[in-house]
Design an enzyme around this catalytic site. Sequence first.
Site, PDB file in Angstrom:
ATOM      1  N   ILE A  60      84.897  52.380  18.910  1.00 33.63           N
ATOM      2  CA  ILE A  60      85.225  53.529  18.063  1.00 33.63           C
ATOM      3  C   ILE A  60      83.992  53.924  17.266  1.00 33.63           C
ATOM      4  O   ILE A  60      83.489  53.150  16.451  1.00 33.63           O
ATOM      5  CB  ILE A  60      86.383  53.184  17.103  1.00 33.63           C
ATOM      6  N   ASP A 106      71.264  69.458  25.781  1.00 34.70           N
ATOM      7  CA  ASP A 106      72.666  69.645  25.380  1.00 34.70           C
ATOM      8  C   ASP A 106      73.103  71.040  25.794  1.00 34.70           C
ATOM      9  O   ASP A 106      72.293  71.963  25.835  1.00 34.70           O
ATOM     10  CB  ASP A 106      72.803  69.482  23.857  1.00 34.70           C
ATOM     11  N   TYR A 128      89.851  60.168  31.740  1.00 36.77           N
ATOM     12  CA  TYR A 128      88.713  59.626  30.974  1.00 36.77           C
ATOM     13  C   TYR A 128      88.433  58.191  31.405  1.00 36.77           C
ATOM     14  O   TYR A 128      87.279  57.819  31.645  1.00 36.77           O
ATOM     15  CB  TYR A 128      89.022  59.703  29.477  1.00 36.77           C
ATOM     16  N   ASP A 181      73.864  72.637  30.719  1.00 36.98           N
ATOM     17  CA  ASP A 181      75.151  71.999  30.992  1.00 36.98           C
ATOM     18  C   ASP A 181      74.898  71.011  32.131  1.00 36.98           C
ATOM     19  O   ASP A 181      74.537  71.417  33.247  1.00 36.98           O
ATOM     20  CB  ASP A 181      76.159  73.087  31.410  1.00 36.98           C
ATOM     21  N   LYS A 212      85.012  56.683  33.151  1.00 32.86           N
ATOM     22  CA  LYS A 212      84.155  55.673  32.513  1.00 32.86           C
ATOM     23  C   LYS A 212      84.082  54.386  33.331  1.00 32.86           C
ATOM     24  O   LYS A 212      83.069  53.695  33.308  1.00 32.86           O
ATOM     25  CB  LYS A 212      84.639  55.407  31.077  1.00 32.86           C
ATOM     26  N   GLY A 251      76.394  63.899  17.437  1.00 23.33           N
ATOM     27  CA  GLY A 251      77.121  62.638  17.659  1.00 23.33           C
ATOM     28  C   GLY A 251      76.216  61.466  18.006  1.00 23.33           C
ATOM     29  O   GLY A 251      75.095  61.338  17.499  1.00 23.33           O
TER      30      GLY A 251
HETATM   31  P1  NAD Z   1      80.580  64.192  20.779  1.00 24.35           P
HETATM   32  O1  NAD Z   1      81.658  65.050  21.327  1.00 24.35           O
HETATM   33  O2  NAD Z   1      80.519  63.982  19.319  1.00 24.35           O
HETATM   34  O3  NAD Z   1      79.161  64.710  21.295  1.00 24.35           O
HETATM   35  C1  NAD Z   1      78.959  64.946  22.662  1.00 24.35           C
HETATM   36  C2  NAD Z   1      77.709  65.798  22.870  1.00 24.35           C
HETATM   37  O4  NAD Z   1      77.584  66.017  24.286  1.00 24.35           O
HETATM   38  C3  NAD Z   1      77.804  67.172  22.190  1.00 24.35           C
HETATM   39  O5  NAD Z   1      76.559  67.495  21.588  1.00 24.35           O
HETATM   40  C4  NAD Z   1      78.131  68.106  23.365  1.00 24.35           C
HETATM   41  O6  NAD Z   1      77.669  69.431  23.167  1.00 24.35           O
HETATM   42  C5  NAD Z   1      77.408  67.414  24.511  1.00 24.35           C
HETATM   43  N1  NAD Z   1      77.966  67.759  25.817  1.00 24.35           N
HETATM   44  C6  NAD Z   1      79.273  67.713  26.181  1.00 24.35           C
HETATM   45  N2  NAD Z   1      79.393  68.164  27.442  1.00 24.35           N
HETATM   46  C7  NAD Z   1      78.157  68.493  27.878  1.00 24.35           C
HETATM   47  C8  NAD Z   1      77.648  69.040  29.083  1.00 24.35           C
HETATM   48  N3  NAD Z   1      78.457  69.354  30.101  1.00 24.35           N
HETATM   49  N4  NAD Z   1      76.311  69.235  29.191  1.00 24.35           N
HETATM   50  C9  NAD Z   1      75.497  68.951  28.167  1.00 24.35           C
HETATM   51  N5  NAD Z   1      75.916  68.459  26.977  1.00 24.35           N
HETATM   52  C10 NAD Z   1      77.232  68.226  26.854  1.00 24.35           C
HETATM   53  O7  NAD Z   1      80.732  62.791  21.543  1.00 24.35           O
HETATM   54  P2  NAD Z   1      80.246  61.344  21.075  1.00 24.35           P
HETATM   55  O8  NAD Z   1      81.347  60.710  20.352  1.00 24.35           O
HETATM   56  O9  NAD Z   1      78.899  61.436  20.466  1.00 24.35           O
HETATM   57  O10 NAD Z   1      80.160  60.625  22.514  1.00 24.35           O
HETATM   58  C11 NAD Z   1      78.943  60.456  23.220  1.00 24.35           C
HETATM   59  C12 NAD Z   1      79.205  59.607  24.463  1.00 24.35           C
HETATM   60  O11 NAD Z   1      79.750  58.328  24.070  1.00 24.35           O
HETATM   61  C13 NAD Z   1      80.214  60.216  25.428  1.00 24.35           C
HETATM   62  O12 NAD Z   1      79.842  59.930  26.753  1.00 24.35           O
HETATM   63  C14 NAD Z   1      81.508  59.504  25.076  1.00 24.35           C
HETATM   64  O13 NAD Z   1      82.421  59.499  26.151  1.00 24.35           O
HETATM   65  C15 NAD Z   1      80.980  58.128  24.747  1.00 24.35           C
HETATM   66  N6  NAD Z   1      81.880  57.351  23.878  1.00 24.35           N
HETATM   67  C16 NAD Z   1      82.201  57.780  22.616  1.00 24.35           C
HETATM   68  C17 NAD Z   1      83.041  57.014  21.839  1.00 24.35           C
HETATM   69  C18 NAD Z   1      83.435  57.419  20.430  1.00 24.35           C
HETATM   70  O14 NAD Z   1      84.234  56.692  19.802  1.00 24.35           O
HETATM   71  N7  NAD Z   1      82.926  58.486  19.863  1.00 24.35           N
HETATM   72  C19 NAD Z   1      83.577  55.821  22.338  1.00 24.35           C
HETATM   73  C20 NAD Z   1      83.227  55.411  23.614  1.00 24.35           C
HETATM   74  C21 NAD Z   1      82.367  56.196  24.386  1.00 24.35           C
END
Ligand code: NAD
Length: 269
Positions: free
Chosen positions: A196, A47, A164, A72, A168, A27
Amino acid sequence: MTKPIGSEIFAGHFKGRRALVTGGGSGIGLGIAQAFAEAGASVLIVDRDPKVADSAENLRQAGFEVEHAVADVTKEDEVKAAFARVVELWGALDILVNNAGIITIANLEELSLEEFNRVLAVNTTAVFLCCREAAPLLRASENGVILNASSGQGRQGFIFTPHYAASKFGVIGLSQSLAKELAPSGIRVNSYCPGIVKTEMWEYNDREWGSRLGNYKPGELIQEWINGIPLKRPAEAADVANLLLFLASDAGSYITGQAINIDGGMFMN
Ligand code: NAD
């Protein structure tokens, strides 16, 4: 993955700098890790998913200096082990990106305390744990920077995500407080608020919000929300990475304690 233009603009800028990215196995986090590596940094991707090993290997194959650790970030001993690896590799740290995060969508009366706490643990408490372990290593750097993942939901709560949104908003307060405490050590702390971004997280959101908010087919809800974004497109991980490169660079050296939206104009506060 789209190439972050920022890594061309900042090519070589991060040479000799050392970055740790949590949740960097996939991601947005993987995009961030790639961008810093392309701009010359040595990167440790942390990760909980063992597939992080493949992500790191792919970046190494592309010629970048990337290591990985499976941890974790909600578990104190695993966080300590990940930072022990930083000491082993480099002895100090320049950039910490607390990107790891999770979301669940739930109606209030279905939201268990366990689920509420789990989201807070990953999105907020783990940021504290990583910042605490990183602090002495960042103090040993001349360019110490912490970048914490907040969200548009750190600006405004959405329906069915009180946990959530709380997590945040919490990241922004935590970052402001640490920005004040760590400024005398030359460490800057900022948070960033994506809107997004098309990742696995958003596929889940589209499905779960869509089923609660109406009779949406897959992809329809996300498209409706994208239509409401002034720039009319979702973000790529690279868009977020570009902002982080700037904030971590010397060009961002007068910026601390801020929460910066990276959302195509979705929020303007
Ligand atoms: P994703 O779910 O695609 O990827 C998240 C990654 O974090 C994964 O590789 C997962 O294995 C890892 N992860 C989750 N929990 C973990 C833990 N306890 N320890 C270690 N690793 C862990 O998420 P994303 O969309 O890439 O989001 C990344 C960040 O951006 C997050 O903090 C999310 O809240 C934030 N965010 C995302 C969006 C969106 O639209 N995708 C929007 C606003 C904020």
